[in-house]
Scaffold this motif. Structure first.
Motif, PDB file in Angstrom:
ATOM      1  N   ALA A  49      39.669  33.345  50.777  1.00  0.00           N
ATOM      2  CA  ALA A  49      40.868  33.454  51.606  1.00  0.00           C
ATOM      3  C   ALA A  49      42.139  33.431  50.759  1.00  0.00           C
ATOM      4  CB  ALA A  49      40.902  32.320  52.630  1.00  0.00           C
ATOM      5  N   PHE A  50      42.015  33.045  49.496  1.00  0.00           N
ATOM      6  CA  PHE A  50      43.182  33.022  48.602  1.00  0.00           C
ATOM      7  C   PHE A  50      43.534  34.426  48.097  1.00  0.00           C
ATOM      8  CE2 PHE A  50      39.303  31.572  46.414  1.00  0.00           C
ATOM      9  CZ  PHE A  50      39.126  32.584  45.493  1.00  0.00           C
ATOM     10  N   LEU A  51      42.672  35.411  48.390  1.00  0.00           N
ATOM     11  CA  LEU A  51      42.936  36.800  48.017  1.00  0.00           C
ATOM     12  C   LEU A  51      43.385  37.581  49.245  1.00  0.00           C
ATOM     13  CD1 LEU A  51      39.773  37.518  45.832  1.00  0.00           C
ATOM     14  CD2 LEU A  51      42.108  37.269  44.967  1.00  0.00           C
ATOM     15  N   SER A  52      44.304  38.510  49.055  1.00  0.00           N
ATOM     16  CA  SER A  52      44.737  39.380  50.145  1.00  0.00           C
ATOM     17  C   SER A  52      45.249  40.691  49.551  1.00  0.00           C
ATOM     18  CB  SER A  52      45.841  38.710  50.972  1.00  0.00           C
ATOM     19  OG  SER A  52      47.023  38.559  50.201  1.00  0.00           O
ATOM     20  N   SER A  53      45.529  41.651  50.406  1.00  0.00           N
ATOM     21  CA  SER A  53      45.972  42.963  49.931  1.00  0.00           C
ATOM     22  C   SER A  53      47.286  42.893  49.165  1.00  0.00           C
ATOM     23  CB  SER A  53      46.112  43.930  51.117  1.00  0.00           C
ATOM     24  OG  SER A  53      47.051  43.423  52.055  1.00  0.00           O
ATOM     25  N   ASP A  54      48.133  41.931  49.524  1.00  0.00           N
ATOM     26  CA  ASP A  54      49.430  41.815  48.834  1.00  0.00           C
ATOM     27  C   ASP A  54      49.505  40.591  47.919  1.00  0.00           C
ATOM     28  OD1 ASP A  54      49.432  39.945  50.818  1.00  0.00           O
ATOM     29  OD2 ASP A  54      51.362  40.498  51.693  1.00  0.00           O
ATOM     30  N   ASN A  55      48.372  39.934  47.702  1.00  0.00           N
ATOM     31  CA  ASN A  55      48.339  38.782  46.781  1.00  0.00           C
ATOM     32  C   ASN A  55      46.943  38.672  46.186  1.00  0.00           C
ATOM     33  OD1 ASN A  55      49.275  36.371  45.464  1.00  0.00           O
ATOM     34  ND2 ASN A  55      48.183  35.172  47.000  1.00  0.00           N
ATOM     35  N   HIS A  56      46.729  39.385  45.085  1.00  0.00           N
ATOM     36  CA  HIS A  56      45.420  39.362  44.449  1.00  0.00           C
ATOM     37  C   HIS A  56      45.582  39.556  42.943  1.00  0.00           C
ATOM     38  CE1 HIS A  56      46.178  43.637  45.502  1.00  0.00           C
ATOM     39  NE2 HIS A  56      45.723  43.842  44.275  1.00  0.00           N
ATOM     40  N   CYS A  57      44.469  39.564  42.244  1.00  0.00           N
ATOM     41  CA  CYS A  57      44.511  39.729  40.788  1.00  0.00           C
ATOM     42  C   CYS A  57      43.301  40.533  40.354  1.00  0.00           C
ATOM     43  CB  CYS A  57      44.522  38.359  40.096  1.00  0.00           C
ATOM     44  SG  CYS A  57      43.007  37.405  40.345  1.00  0.00           S
ATOM     45  N   LYS A  58      43.187  40.765  39.062  1.00  0.00           N
ATOM     46  CA  LYS A  58      42.013  41.439  38.538  1.00  0.00           C
ATOM     47  C   LYS A  58      40.810  40.506  38.645  1.00  0.00           C
ATOM     48  CE  LYS A  58      44.415  44.430  35.233  1.00  0.00           C
ATOM     49  NZ  LYS A  58      44.585  44.793  33.803  1.00  0.00           N
ATOM     50  N   ILE A  59      39.669  41.083  38.989  1.00  0.00           N
ATOM     51  CA  ILE A  59      38.432  40.313  39.134  1.00  0.00           C
ATOM     52  C   ILE A  59      37.391  40.858  38.163  1.00  0.00           C
ATOM     53  CG2 ILE A  59      36.539  39.684  40.684  1.00  0.00           C
ATOM     54  CD1 ILE A  59      38.485  40.049  43.027  1.00  0.00           C
ATOM     55  N   ILE A  60      36.724  39.965  37.458  1.00  0.00           N
ATOM     56  CA  ILE A  60      35.554  40.343  36.660  1.00  0.00           C
ATOM     57  C   ILE A  60      34.348  39.737  37.358  1.00  0.00           C
ATOM     58  CG2 ILE A  60      34.370  40.186  34.436  1.00  0.00           C
ATOM     59  CD1 ILE A  60      37.071  39.919  33.083  1.00  0.00           C
ATOM     60  N   PHE A  61      33.493  40.604  37.880  1.00  0.00           N
ATOM     61  CA  PHE A  61      32.294  40.145  38.582  1.00  0.00           C
ATOM     62  C   PHE A  61      31.091  40.322  37.662  1.00  0.00           C
ATOM     63  CE2 PHE A  61      28.643  41.145  41.445  1.00  0.00           C
ATOM     64  CZ  PHE A  61      28.479  39.855  41.952  1.00  0.00           C
TER      65      PHE A  61
END
Length: 321
Positions: free
Chosen positions: A142-154
């Protein structure tokens, strides 16, 4: 103030109890920065290793930039010599706070549910570039959103190897929570979607659902998909891929070699509590430690997963073929 009520903490911490695999949103108040990176993994899938690779890449480029600017201004003629000395020891540049807690490989964002005080202020106080990590399901972030996110390494690991490592880890740290002392029974229960744990162990409970969420990536967050086996077998190419994803200048083979040396398990045992004397990060253990029935059950579920998500983001067919 972003304080969490005791009831909310308990709600998330018991979400993985036997019989309750429902998703619980991780509502962490964090404002992401352009250079933040989030490492998302299922447990026992190279979390600490990936965090340290990212940290060493940041250290390398930050030390180059800092010393280049300093030495160009003060001693232009010595720039090349100082750059050479700096890049030779990327792990020795410790004045940049690159992780949630220096030397511990970062902290899980979901652990902030258990912090006292203003969580938003704590996270904001961490200097850039921040390296974050999570074991939360994609749908729980829930801490991620379309206008508040970052790069993710999965990062994903062969589930047959993961289950062997997970069993050993849980037996060592949460022995009272395991309903069986047998790896084969544990695997059969786990991938047969039966109850295999009791009590409260925070963390995801279903490898296939966890992996499907990040591969589907319904919100299209910028994500780099990395296979643990590629980190083991194609280390140079995979580190170069991570370096490019982070937006750093390209590395020479020698620079990549120094990052590899700095992120070896032998080096990390001295600085990361997550890397014990018994940590070897082996690949292929599942093929020798699991029964043919175990392997067939795991392969069947992975094959079903690939049937649902395809293999455009990451080809998982090598895990069952």
């Amino acid at each position: 103030m972003a304080d969490f009520a005791e009831a909310e903490k308990k709600t998330w911490s018991t979400a993985r109890s036997a019989g309750d695999n429902s998703l619980k949103p991780v509502n962490i108040p964090i404002k992401f920065r352009p250079d933040d990176v989030l490492v998302a993994t299922f447990p026992r899938s190279g979390t600490t290793w990936t965090i340290e690779i990212v940290r060493q890449l940041h250290l390398h480029h930050l030390s180059n930039t800092t010393h280049h600017l300093s030495n160009t201004t003060q001693h232009p003629s010595n720039t090349t010599q100082h750059l050479s000395n700096t890049t030779h020891h990327p792990s020795n540049t410790t004045h940049h706070h690159l992780t949630m807690e220096e030397g511990k490989g970062g902290e899980f964002l979901e652990e902030y549910l258990f912090r006292d005080g203003d969580v938003e202020e704590m996270l904001e106080a961490v200097q850039s570039p921040r390296i974050l990590k999570t074991h939360a399901y994609y749908e729980e972030c829930a801490f991620l959103s379309s206008d508040n996110h970052c790069k993710i390494i999965f990062v994903v690991r062969d589930p047959k190897d993961m289950i062997c490592s997970l069993f050993g880890d849980i037996k060592g740290r949460f022995a009272d929570h395991v309903t069986t002392d047998n790896l084969q029974d544990f695997t059969d229960n786990y991938f047969g979607e039966k109850v295999y744990l009791h009590g409260s162990i925070p963390g995801p409970a279903d490898w296939c659902s966890f992996t499907e969420g990040y591969l589907t990536n319904t919100h299209n967050y910028p994500t780099l998909y990395v296979k643990y086996e590629d980190l083991k077998q194609e280390t140079e190419a995979t580190i170069s891929k991570i370096n490019t994803f982070l937006g750093h200048p390209s590395l020479t083979p020698g620079e990549i070699g120094r990052v590899i040396e700095a992120t070896s398990f032998d080096k990390m045992r001295g600085t990361h509590k997550e890397v014990s004397a018994n940590t070897v990060g082996e690949s292929g253990a599942g093929k020798t430690k699991l029964t043919p029935e175990n392997i067939a059950a795991v392969d069947r579920r992975v094959r079903d997963l690939v049937g649902r998500v395809g293999h455009g983001q990451m080809d998982l067919r090598s895990y069952f073929e």
